[in-house]
Scaffold this active site. Structure first.
Site, mmCIF file in Angstrom:
data_model
loop_
_atom_site.group_PDB
_atom_site.id
_atom_site.type_symbol
_atom_site.label_atom_id
_atom_site.label_comp_id
_atom_site.label_asym_id
_atom_site.label_seq_id
_atom_site.Cartn_x
_atom_site.Cartn_y
_atom_site.Cartn_z
ATOM 1 N N ARG A 294 0.812 -1.216 0.000
ATOM 2 C CA ARG A 294 0.000 0.000 0.000
ATOM 3 C C ARG A 294 0.850 1.273 0.000
ATOM 4 N NH1 ARG A 294 0.615 -1.917 5.051
ATOM 5 N NH2 ARG A 294 0.837 -0.470 6.795
ATOM 6 N N CYS A 412 -3.697 -0.410 11.282
ATOM 7 C CA CYS A 412 -3.602 -1.259 10.096
ATOM 8 C C CYS A 412 -2.813 -2.523 10.394
ATOM 9 C CB CYS A 412 -2.946 -0.482 8.960
ATOM 10 S SG CYS A 412 -3.973 0.865 8.311
ATOM 11 N N CYS A 581 1.429 -14.106 21.378
ATOM 12 C CA CYS A 581 0.693 -13.267 20.419
ATOM 13 C C CYS A 581 1.696 -12.662 19.435
ATOM 14 C CB CYS A 581 -0.115 -12.183 21.138
ATOM 15 S SG CYS A 581 0.888 -10.916 21.938
#
Length: 624
Positions: A294, A412, A581
């Site tokens: 992007r 994001c 995580c």
């Protein structure tokens, strides 16, 4: 047709065809086929068929009446008419049956087509076709022989290179490209004095760059130079009030872009291309490979380089006639007001609420109160608006008096984003900047635009008037300095900070007791590789877990953990549980929740998550 009678026009089919053995076709729109002056006068005929087809080998004109054989006939489709007596007899028969005028016209056309140098028809077709085919230099008269006895043929160019030679050439090209990327990388480090690695060196150079940045206002452009006209001529031709005066305003203006990510990429490229006199870029982050889908202003060769520096390079390559200043450090409450005050317009392309409030407050507290063009993108949606300016209007705090705890935590990197969405928002922001600076059109100062890419819908919302109770722009404002702004926003999420390793941690991790934490290396060496029975609990959301995970782990998202705690206590009461995580943040919270649940006694957080795992244990593990 505008030549002669309808019968004469009907004697010509609306296509010309030249055929080639190698099937190379040249399509010529009918508007360029001009039969003017066939009889030595000024008579003309326009051909209105959908497409005029020109091929190469033998040239003939097909007629829709009896003057020639139609191209669509089965016996003639795909093959050129042969030079035989049968054709001559057929022509003669057709001529006598359709009238002398039609036959005479056909023979005149055929005669002129066989001798292209003797008639302007091919000159007209060649010139127009050349313009259509990307200004192709050779014309038809260059390749069609003037000798009627020589068949007309086009031949595909032959390279004369064997497959082996071609393969070696391709390999050499790839080696040269790699070398060019390496040299560009070295040039960036040398010219811009910002090493790709080495944080201490970067900090020192960043300070030098900031101190050396030109803070003087731009000299106004009084008259466009020849290179300005040639570069910006397409903008100068606009009839909506832009013109020369608009370009002068752009060249005399300065724009600060905060954030060189997905939104900032397209903002910067289009502002540079349009001729903004001075562009400043603020971004402390480095280019990561996960950014490139992007953040199109950066290159793969620039991975690891500071984003402001990388973007500045791209801007200078696109338009070396403008100024561009890279500020490869974070925008803080200490430097924001000074930096913002140097520019006419500020573009907010940041990705966190704390920075948005910071930018808003700095613009309002600035002596000349610059316009603030704000854009954001998340997932498949985006937003755009314009704040402030000398005439006031509602500010960011007017619309969002208090940070939204749930929305402010999104980013994001955690929630994902569709690549073109921030790019489109950036293009819209660049357009708003041009309108603000030139005074052309109506800006989004009184509206908020919401974009939904999945529905391809744009929704305009009327913004409310300024909030009289706004703490920064209201009549009883309580924020009168950047320090007071910092005090109010201390608990709001700011720029993402990567958890580097077990030696560094965020506040949520540091709140855990030492016996509730274990480093990635220690977990691998003492537990995993030793085969110690345990449960590896991955608390990322399902879509992240499906992207990549450690073998043998189970997935229970953090949001479902409290609901699943009874089952975990029942099944794994006497088995050590290690929470894992992406960055060690969600797993730290999961460790706290489980450690407080009755029946669960052995639980630890693997600090740093996947990012530390890649650095300390397995560099080949996917990093995102």
């Amino acid at each position: 047709s505008s030549m002669g009678t309808g019968e004469e026009a009907a004697g010509l089919e609306h296509r010309l065809e030249l055929r080639s053995n190698d099937d190379h076709d040249l399509l010529v729109p009918p508007s360029i086929v001009d039969f003017g002056g066939l009889n030595g006068d000024s008579s003309r005929m326009s051909v209105d068929s959908p497409t005029t087809t020109v091929k190469a080998e033998s040239l003939y004109v097909h007629g829709q009446s009896s003057s020639a054989t139609a191209l669509g006939d089965e016996d003639s489709a795909g093959t050129a008419p042969k030079h035989t007596e049968g054709r001559k007899k057929k022509r003669k028969s057709q001529s006598s049956s359709s009238g002398g005028e039609s036959s005479t016209l056909f023979r005149q056309v055929w005669s002129n087509l066989r001798r292209p140098h003797h008639h302007p028809l091919f000159l007209r077709i060649s010139r127009s076709a050349s313009q259509l085919l990307n200004q192709h230099t050779p014309t038809l008269t260059d390749v069609i022989s003037s000798d009627p006895a020589v068949p007309i043929q086009f031949h595909a160019p032959q390279s004369g290179v064997s497959q082996h030679d071609a393969s070696e050439l391709r390999d050499e090209v790839e080696r040269l490209k790699a070398r060019v990327r390496q040299l560009e990388h070295q040039l960036a480090e040398t010219n811009l004095h910002v090493p790709v690695h080495g944080e201490a060196e970067q900090d020192q150079i960043q300070q030098n760059l900031e101190n050396s940045q030109d803070s003087q206002p731009l000299e106004p452009v009084i008259e466009l130079l020849p290179n300005h006209i040639s570069r910006y001529c397409r903008q100068l031709l606009l009839q909506d009030g832009f013109g020369v005066e608009g370009q002068r305003k752009l060249l005399s203006s300065s724009v600060l872009v905060i954030g060189a990510g997905g939104i900032g990429s397209t903002v910067l490229l289009y502002l540079a291309g349009s001729g903004i006199g001075r562009i400043g870029i603020v971004d402390f982050d480095d280019v990561d490979r996960s950014n490139l889908h992007r953040q199109v202003i950066h290159k793969d060769a620039n991975v690891g380089m500071n984003k402001a520096v990388s973007a500045c390079r791209a801007v200078r390559e696109l338009n070396p006639t403008i100024e561009c200043h890279a500020m490869p450090h974070a925008l803080t409450y200490d430097n924001a007001l000074d930096i913002v005050s140097r520019y006419n317009v500020v573009v907010d392309a940041s990705d966190n609420p704390q920075t948005r409030y910071l930018i808003n407050d700095a613009c309002i507290l600035s002596p000349h109160r610059p316009f603030l063009v704000s854009g954001s993108a998340m997932g498949t949606e985006g937003q755009l608006t314009v704040y402030g300016g000398p005439d006031g209007g509602a500010c960011y705090r007017c619309l969002y008096p208090k940070p939204n705890a749930s929305e402010g935590c999104k980013s994001c990197s955690d929630n994902g984003v569709l690549g073109p969405v921030p790019g489109l928002i950036g293009i819209l922001q660049a357009t708003e900047v041009l309108k603000v600076l030139t005074g052309v059109g109506s800006t989004m100062q009184d509206r908020l635009l919401m974009y939904d890419s999945l529905q391809c819908s744009f929704l305009n919302i009327k913004k409310p008037p300024p909030n009289k109770k706004c703490p920064i722009c209201g009549p009883t404002a309580t924020i009168r300095s950047m320090q007071e702004s910092a005090n109010m926003m201390a608990s709001v999420r700011g720029p993402n900070v990567v958890v580097a390793s077990s030696n560094t941690s965020l506040s949520v991790e540091s709140a855990l007791l030492a016996d509730l934490s274990i480093s990635c290396r220690a977990y691998e060496e003492q537990i995993r590789s030793q085969g110690v029975p345990h449960v590896l609990l991955d608390v990322r959301v399902k879509r992240q877990y499906e992207m990549c995970c450690l073998g043998g782990s189970i997935n229970i998202p953090l949001a479902d953990l409290e609901k699943e705690a009874p089952r975990i206590a029942e099944e794994y009461a006497n088995i050590p549980i290690f929470c894992f995580c992406r960055r060690g943040i969600a797993s730290a919270e999961a460790t706290r929740v489980l450690s407080e649940y009755p029946g669960i006694h052995l639980v630890q957080n693997i600090t740093g998550g996947i990012q530390s795992w890649v650095k300390e244990v397995d560099p080949s593990f996917p990093l995102y």
